[in-house]
Write a protein that holds these residues in place. Structure first.
Motif, PDB file in Angstrom:
ATOM      1  N   GLN A 147       2.861 -13.460   2.802  1.00  0.00           N
ATOM      2  CA  GLN A 147       1.643 -14.127   3.263  1.00  0.00           C
ATOM      3  C   GLN A 147       0.616 -14.285   2.150  1.00  0.00           C
ATOM      4  N   GLY A 148       0.985 -13.817   0.936  1.00  0.00           N
ATOM      5  CA  GLY A 148       0.114 -14.014  -0.220  1.00  0.00           C
ATOM      6  C   GLY A 148      -0.676 -12.797  -0.659  1.00  0.00           C
ATOM      7  N   SER A 149      -0.483 -11.647  -0.020  1.00  0.00           N
ATOM      8  CA  SER A 149      -1.217 -10.443  -0.428  1.00  0.00           C
ATOM      9  C   SER A 149      -0.716  -9.953  -1.785  1.00  0.00           C
ATOM     10  N   SER A 150      -1.638  -9.456  -2.592  1.00  0.00           N
ATOM     11  CA  SER A 150      -1.275  -8.885  -3.897  1.00  0.00           C
ATOM     12  C   SER A 150      -0.771  -7.457  -3.692  1.00  0.00           C
ATOM     13  N   PHE A 151      -0.154  -6.893  -4.736  1.00  0.00           N
ATOM     14  CA  PHE A 151       0.311  -5.512  -4.614  1.00  0.00           C
ATOM     15  C   PHE A 151      -0.866  -4.570  -4.392  1.00  0.00           C
ATOM     16  N   GLU A 152      -2.042  -4.899  -4.993  1.00  0.00           N
ATOM     17  CA  GLU A 152      -3.227  -4.067  -4.796  1.00  0.00           C
ATOM     18  C   GLU A 152      -3.647  -4.072  -3.330  1.00  0.00           C
ATOM     19  N   GLU A 153      -3.639  -5.251  -2.707  1.00  0.00           N
ATOM     20  CA  GLU A 153      -4.013  -5.360  -1.298  1.00  0.00           C
ATOM     21  C   GLU A 153      -3.024  -4.617  -0.399  1.00  0.00           C
ATOM     22  N   ILE A 154      -1.755  -4.722  -0.720  1.00  0.00           N
ATOM     23  CA  ILE A 154      -0.723  -4.042   0.077  1.00  0.00           C
ATOM     24  C   ILE A 154      -0.887  -2.529  -0.037  1.00  0.00           C
ATOM     25  N   LEU A 155      -1.019  -2.029  -1.258  1.00  0.00           N
ATOM     26  CA  LEU A 155      -1.138  -0.582  -1.444  1.00  0.00           C
ATOM     27  C   LEU A 155      -2.399  -0.021  -0.796  1.00  0.00           C
ATOM     28  N   THR A 156      -3.520  -0.723  -0.937  1.00  0.00           N
ATOM     29  CA  THR A 156      -4.749  -0.197  -0.331  1.00  0.00           C
ATOM     30  C   THR A 156      -4.737  -0.347   1.187  1.00  0.00           C
ATOM     31  N   HIS A 157      -3.928  -1.278   1.703  1.00  0.00           N
ATOM     32  CA  HIS A 157      -3.763  -1.387   3.159  1.00  0.00           C
ATOM     33  C   HIS A 157      -3.054  -0.147   3.704  1.00  0.00           C
ATOM     34  N   TYR A 158      -1.988   0.261   3.051  1.00  0.00           N
ATOM     35  CA  TYR A 158      -1.191   1.402   3.527  1.00  0.00           C
ATOM     36  C   TYR A 158      -1.778   2.750   3.119  1.00  0.00           C
ATOM     37  N   TYR A 159      -2.461   2.799   2.004  1.00  0.00           N
ATOM     38  CA  TYR A 159      -3.027   4.059   1.511  1.00  0.00           C
ATOM     39  C   TYR A 159      -4.538   3.924   1.433  1.00  0.00           C
ATOM     40  N   THR A 160      -5.175   3.894   2.598  1.00  0.00           N
ATOM     41  CA  THR A 160      -6.617   3.692   2.662  1.00  0.00           C
ATOM     42  C   THR A 160      -7.332   4.803   1.903  1.00  0.00           C
ATOM     43  N   GLY A 161      -8.338   4.417   1.171  1.00  0.00           N
ATOM     44  CA  GLY A 161      -9.108   5.364   0.398  1.00  0.00           C
ATOM     45  C   GLY A 161      -8.548   5.632  -0.988  1.00  0.00           C
ATOM     46  N   ALA A 162      -7.331   5.168  -1.251  1.00  0.00           N
ATOM     47  CA  ALA A 162      -6.725   5.374  -2.576  1.00  0.00           C
ATOM     48  C   ALA A 162      -7.345   4.393  -3.575  1.00  0.00           C
ATOM     49  N   GLN A 163      -7.384   4.819  -4.815  1.00  0.00           N
ATOM     50  CA  GLN A 163      -7.882   3.941  -5.873  1.00  0.00           C
ATOM     51  C   GLN A 163      -6.763   3.727  -6.878  1.00  0.00           C
ATOM     52  N   LEU A 164      -6.562   2.478  -7.252  1.00  0.00           N
ATOM     53  CA  LEU A 164      -5.555   2.139  -8.246  1.00  0.00           C
ATOM     54  C   LEU A 164      -6.194   2.198  -9.634  1.00  0.00           C
ATOM     55  N   ALA A 165      -5.477   2.781 -10.574  1.00  0.00           N
ATOM     56  CA  ALA A 165      -5.999   2.894 -11.929  1.00  0.00           C
ATOM     57  C   ALA A 165      -4.845   2.800 -12.917  1.00  0.00           C
ATOM     58  N   ILE A 166      -5.178   2.351 -14.116  1.00  0.00           N
ATOM     59  CA  ILE A 166      -4.178   2.294 -15.202  1.00  0.00           C
ATOM     60  C   ILE A 166      -4.181   3.649 -15.894  1.00  0.00           C
ATOM     61  N   MET A 167      -2.998   4.244 -15.997  1.00  0.00           N
ATOM     62  CA  MET A 167      -2.843   5.543 -16.665  1.00  0.00           C
ATOM     63  C   MET A 167      -2.511   5.307 -18.139  1.00  0.00           C
ATOM     64  N   GLU A 168      -3.183   5.988 -19.005  1.00  0.00           N
ATOM     65  CA  GLU A 168      -2.902   5.841 -20.430  1.00  0.00           C
ATOM     66  C   GLU A 168      -2.304   7.086 -20.995  1.00  0.00           C
TER      67      GLU A 168
END
Length: 101
Positions: free
Chosen positions: A80-101
């Motif tokens: 339906q056009g959702s990005s991976f960020e939208e999908i992950l935050t939909h299923y894991y509410t309150g989670a924050q996505l970050a780049i690990m270095e």
């Protein structure tokens, strides 16, 4: 022998409701072993015995990943056009996505 309603009984559950151990007759086996032996989709299941009909019914409660994300739901959202960020935050509410270095 004995009462068939007592032949299968959960002994230990995970925090998310998956059967970790189940008493089968006089033995204790893992939920994973029951899942495999019965060809179930998940080790999150319920067993009921209908004494009038003399049958067991097993209902699974998911597809077995136990991490809170539905593959089918995520696939649908992506189609339906959702990005991976939208999908992950939909299923894991309150989670924050970050780049690990």
């Amino acid at each position: 022998g004995g009462n068939p309603a007592l032949w299968l009984s959960p002994v230990k559950y995970s925090d998310s409701g998956y059967i970790l151990q189940m008493k089968v007759g006089n033995q204790t086996v893992s939920g994973r072993e029951i899942r495999s032996a019965l060809g179930l989709r998940s080790s999150s299941f319920e067993v009921d015995y209908d004494s009038a009909a003399g049958i067991f019914t097993v209902d699974t409660l998911g597809y077995g990943h136990g991490v809170g994300l539905s593959q089918y739901g995520a696939d649908y959202m992506a189609r339906q056009g959702s990005s991976f960020e939208e999908i992950l935050t939909h299923y894991y509410t309150g989670a924050q996505l970050a780049i690990m270095e």
